[in-house]
Design an enzyme around this catalytic site. Structure first.
Site, PDB file in Angstrom:
ATOM      1  CE  LYS B  79      -4.017   1.990   2.546  1.00  0.00           C
ATOM      2  NZ  LYS B  79      -4.837   2.016   3.787  1.00  0.00           N
ATOM      3  CB  SER B 154      -8.225   3.837   2.936  1.00  0.00           C
ATOM      4  OG  SER B 154      -7.064   3.166   3.826  1.00  0.00           O
ATOM      5  CB  SER B 178      -8.410   0.750   6.017  1.00  0.00           C
ATOM      6  OG  SER B 178      -9.082   2.271   6.073  1.00  0.00           O
TER       7      SER B 178
END
Ligand SMILES: [Zn+2]
Lengths: 489, 516
Positions: B79, B154, B178
């Site tokens: 990420k 996210s 997330s």
């Protein structure tokens, strides 16, 4: 007549701790390196980095707080103080807000010349925080150019906040001296104001005496004072200025916001400073990147046991053990632990604390100063010095001859005995002294008459003549004998 | 079976047997990315050359029988909120468009040490703020099961790339759900470890007291392997806990006997999609058939979770994001233009005699740089947080939220006195359409309803695929007491050994192919 007001002073002192590295990273805290060479991702707040507490900094702070008689919190946390400033890379400063690690202590101060009554100054709190960086603004020719040095960023600072207990600039200066001395004895800071290791902000206002009682004037915070002398002068100036403003405006505490003024050392005045660009709402909240710090009873006991003898206790001990006056113990203790050690050794070996104290204060300190030496490098060690003082005490040589020997000892490093032999310094025989007195009095009928008529001071004029005949004459003994024999002549 | 459909454990076996090389595996995944990511948009950057070079080196070392790390040769996606030395780390934000970290995050160091192969950086909501990956400054990721829908957020890119078989392993972060929420919406397995289990050093902070890094993969077994590599104490993060790391990859296959599953009364209330509810209830029955006992538990303060979260997280974010000020890091506004505008404003204000209200150039630089660099959601949260922390409101909002947070933690303690794990839905409904909630931040915030309490309490949670509704995956969430990741993973594997929901893949040739 006393002043028509009381002065009320509280101090905020930032002390840079003597650590090798910064509060939350491993960067060096050395002074004077080229800008931005002592930085790392942590202290310049790079995205993603996290602080880790420097245990040494916490230990040094704990030492100080314990020595300041503070209550120590068993649980203490870190907070973020949020504000925007170009020299604050993270946009917040890690500090302690509502749970500082120490609070409610005190420090006793007194003036050796008794210019104020001894008093206990309260310590509101002492807490640890990180320093910010330094901005250098160059606003030449309308072109503003700012450079930022982050070497200081993250340097551990101990903030000590006093109660507004001081009632004169002298008290404030004395408090600072005593605090600095304490910090020096504790070994927690070098207290170098020029290098920013010790920074003082002073809050001052007046309680003006009026027929309706005492009226407080608005509080002013004074910054930029770079010596204790400057603190004293700034406070004296500011008290006078506030009284004048009060007379002109009658403004009281609470009617205007707290003002910040800077001290201009050249002009000898305080000046109003521009309002800071950030708001005073710091939006404190607990620092989530650091775990709380806990202090155990055993850790605290260890700190207490390791404190060593602090200045106040040391003064008392020197006075009691060596029979010296408070003024003298104050001078000695103010010189720091190595000189005190020297004194103690000299006093013990010579068996006369007062004599040792006098010689150190008058002769040793002068020689150290003239020759730019420290007591650790002073060539005359206590044993050799004690030998000289013992001779003085026995009356083997008088003070002025002893001083000659001492100065020779300092320059040559030779023992007193050798110098005394070389200079032919011997004690003059009593019968020889009596003969000399008779001879001199006979030669100086005016002096003889004076003495006979009770003006004994006149005998002093004979010392010089006697020394010409025999440099080893002990002046005080000579005077005694002259007074003894004069009536029979 | 294609290499991209294999689990990480299977791929390690293939490499150990000499049936496949890391270069072959990495190439297969890179080709999958090349084929489909144009449509899915899960990656922000792919490093084909770098990944193949690492794979070659590992193959070489394997040939020479040199010791290799636990993930040797396995592709992994990261990420874009985790720093790696010399690489761009944008956090999905324009403000960090050009930011290259000068250091490795702790977990990057651990992954390097384990010989993982870094294939690329995945898309995310800006600074991890969002539940749909629509808040990325760069692109909107699609849900591989239906590209017109969001993948969750996210860590939307991190979940979508695993669902789309573009990486066998991926790293996400979970501040309010997330990892678990996008894992649930994309039909993959995602674990949010206990707070403090994985070092946050090098994770660009959103809300420091809530953020946690965790694994996403096809199976619980793969998550166990990845967690084993990334977990553990880090002296550079004093909030990372100094506790031994269990051998998750060894214990994960042992079923749990006498498992007591707690069903939270409040989780099966109004607002839960009926098909999601039946999928979750069916999953519970699977556990019962495996010998688990179901107990009724309550998390009474859970209903304040979202509100509490939306005070604490923005407060911390407002502070964490202060450093992007145009002075030190991040985007800086065009100064020449700014000064011209300021001069013009000054001239106008001077006429009105109101020049005192004008920004100084410094304040204007802060303002304008941040206004240009941050997206709407980030600004919204910075303002929320600044307000909640400001003098006069602190007690009413932040301090109150901290108190509720403690109550939520206490609820968990009491619930876990009665059960070993809490089981329930991950989200109330399957993935929604892109743009559907864009204008309604409050309804967007409710997607964290079932996940956010775990972050507030600091406990661990896992999301595993447990069914479908209208062709979209449904996730089952398991939550465990602090540091019981072993229990979570074993329970998740029990389910996956008995079901095959985790083995269903989206038909990319159809969904993405049509888009491509
Ligand atoms: Zn540093």
């Amino acid at each position: 007549m006393s002043a028509p007001y009381d002065i009320v002073i509280g101090l905020e002192i930032h002390v840079q701790l003597l650590t090798q590295s910064k509060l939350f990273c491993g960067c060096s805290t050395r002074f004077g390196s080229p800008p931005n060479t002592q930085t790392c991702p942590v202290c310049i707040g790079m995205p993603g980095v996290m602080p880790v507490m420097n245990r040494r900094a916490f230990e040094l702070s704990l030492r100080t707080a314990v020595a300041l008689n503070c209550q120590i919190a068993t649980y203490t946390k870190w907070d973020r103080k949020n504000y925007y400033y170009p020299d604050l890379p993270k946009g917040y400063q890690i500090s302690q807000y509502d749970l500082p690690f120490s609070h409610d202590g005190w420090l006793d101060i007194s003036d050796p010349k008794d210019k104020f009554q001894p008093k206990r100054v309260g310590i509101i709190r002492a807490h640890l925080e990180e320093d910010a960086g330094k901005s250098m603004h160059d606003e030449a020719a309308g072109q503003s150019d700012s450079r930022i040095d982050l070497n200081r960023t993250g340097t551990p600072l101990l903030e000590i906040v006093s109660q507004p207990d001081m009632r004169s600039a002298l008290e404030a200066k004395t408090f600072l001296n005593e605090l600095k001395l304490l910090l020096t004895y504790l070994g927690v800071s070098d207290c170098n104001m020029q290098e920013g290791s010790l920074r003082v902000d002073a809050n001052i206002n007046l309680h003006v005496h009026t027929p309706d009682g005492k009226v407080p004037t608005p509080i002013v915070e004074i910054k930029n004072m770079n010596s204790f002398r400057a603190v004293e002068r700034a406070l004296e100036y500011e008290a006078g200025r506030q009284y004048q403003v009060w007379q002109e405006t009658g403004r009281r505490l609470g009617e205007v916001p707290k003002q910040t003024r800077g001290w201009d050392d050249q002009a000898n005045v305080t000046r109003g400073q521009r309002h800071k660009e950030e708001s005073s709402d710091y939006r404190y909240f607990p620092e989530p990147d650091l775990v709380p710090v806990t202090v155990s009873e055993s850790q605290l006991a260890e700190v207490r046991a390791g404190l060593g003898e602090l200045p106040a206790a040391l003064r008392t001990r020197l006075e009691a053990t060596y029979g010296i006056k408070p003024y003298d113990s104050d001078v000695l203790v103010n010189q720091g632990p190595p000189l005190v050690d020297y004194f103690v050794e000299l006093a013990t070996l010579s068996g006369d604390g007062r004599l040792a104290s006098n010689w150190i204060q008058q002769d040793v300190l002068r020689e150290l100063n003239d020759r730019q030496l420290t007591i650790e490098t002073f060539p005359v060690r206590p044993a050799a010095f004690a030998d000289l003082l013992s001779r003085v005490k026995r009356g083997d040589l008088d003070t002025s001859r002893a001083r000659e020997v001492f100065i020779d000892m300092v320059s040559s490093g030779r023992p007193a005995e050798e110098i005394i032999r070389e200079r032919g310094i011997t004690q003059v025989d009593e019968s020889e002294l009596i003969a000399l007195c008779r001879e001199l009095l006979a030669k100086n009928p005016k002096i003889l008459t004076d003495i006979k008529e009770g003006r004994t001071k006149a005998a002093g004029a004979l010392i010089g003549q006697a020394k010409k005949v025999n440099p080893n004459v002990n002046p005080s003994r000579l005077l005694e004998i002259c007074l003894e024999v004069a009536p029979s002549l | 079976m294609s290499l991209v459909d294999r689990t990480a454990i299977e791929l390690l076996d293939l490499m150990a047997q000499g049936a496949a090389t890391s270069v072959e595996i990495t190439t297969a995944y890179l080709d999958q990315i090349e084929r489909y990511d144009g449509a899915v948009k899960s990656y922000l950057r792919v490093d084909r050359a770098g990944a193949l070079e690492q794979a070659e080196r590992i193959d070489e070392r394997r040939k020479l029988r040199q010791p290799l790390g636990k993930l040797a040769g396995l592709p992994i996606a990261i990420k874009d909120v985790i720093c790696a030395q010399g690489e761009l780390t944008t956090c999905g934000s324009k403000i960090l468009k050009d930011f290259r970290a000068p250091y490795d995050a702790a977990i990057i160091r651990r992954l390097r040490h384990a010989d993982a192969v870094f294939v690329g950086r995945t898309n995310m909501d800006e600074f991890a703020m969002g539940g749909s990956t629509e808040n990325s400054a760069y692109q909107t990721t699609g849900n591989p099961w239906d590209l017109s829908r969001i993948p969750g957020g996210s860590s939307g890119g991190a979940a979508a790339c695993v669902a789309a078989r573009m990486a066998p392993l991926s790293i996400g972060t979970d501040t309010g759900g997330s990892i678990r929420q996008p894992a649930g919406l994309c039909g993959v397995t995602g674990l949010k470890p206990t707070y403090g289990r994985v070092s946050r050093f090098g994770l660009v902070a959103f809300a420091s007291s809530l953020d946690q890094i965790g694994p996403l993969a096809k199976t619980a077994e793969d998550c166990a392997l990845l967690l084993e590599v990334i977990a553990g104490h880090d002296p550079a993060d004093s909030t990372s806990v100094d506790r031994p790391v269990p051998a998750y990859s060894q214990s994960v296959r042992q079923p749990l006997a006498g498992l007591r599953l707690g069903l939270v009364r409040e989780h099966f209330a109004e607002g839960l999609d009926s098909e999601v509810e039946s999928a979750v209830r069916e999953a519970i029955r699977v556990y019962e058939s495996l010998g688990a006992k179901v107990v009724d538990v309550s998390l009474p303060h859970g209903k304040y979770g979202v509100a509490t979260y939306y005070v604490i997280a923005p407060s911390e974010a407002s502070s964490n994001l202060a450093r992007y000020d145009g002075v030190h890091y991040g985007h800086r506004t065009d100064l020449a233009r700014m000064n011209q505008e300021l001069a013009a404003e000054r001239a106008a204000l001077e006429k009105q005699g109101a020049v005192a209200d004008l920004d100084t150039p410094l304040v204007r630089m802060y303002r304008q740089s941040r206004a240009e660099g941050f997206g709407a959601e980030v600004k919204r949260r910075i303002m929320l947080g600044t307000y909640a922390l400001s003098a006069g409101y602190y007690d009413a909002y932040y301090l109150k939220a901290l108190k509720v947070r403690r109550l939520i933690r206490r609820d968990y303690d009491e619930a876990f006195a009665q059960c070993d794990l809490i089981a329930g839905p991950v989200t109330a409904a399957p993935a929604f359409k892109i743009g559907e909630k864009s204008d309604d931040p409050l309804s967007m915030y409710l997607v964290d309803l079932y996940t956010v309490s775990a972050n507030l309490a600091g406990v661990g949670g896992i999301s595993i695929p447990c069914g479908f509704t209208a062709g979209l995956p449904v996730g089952l969430q398991l939550q465990a007491p602090p540091f019981e990741e072993e229990r979570l993973l074993r329970a998740a594997h029990m389910f996956q050994a008995a079901t095959n929901w985790h083995q269903r893949f989206p038909d990319l040739a159809q969904t993405a192919g049509a888009h491509a």
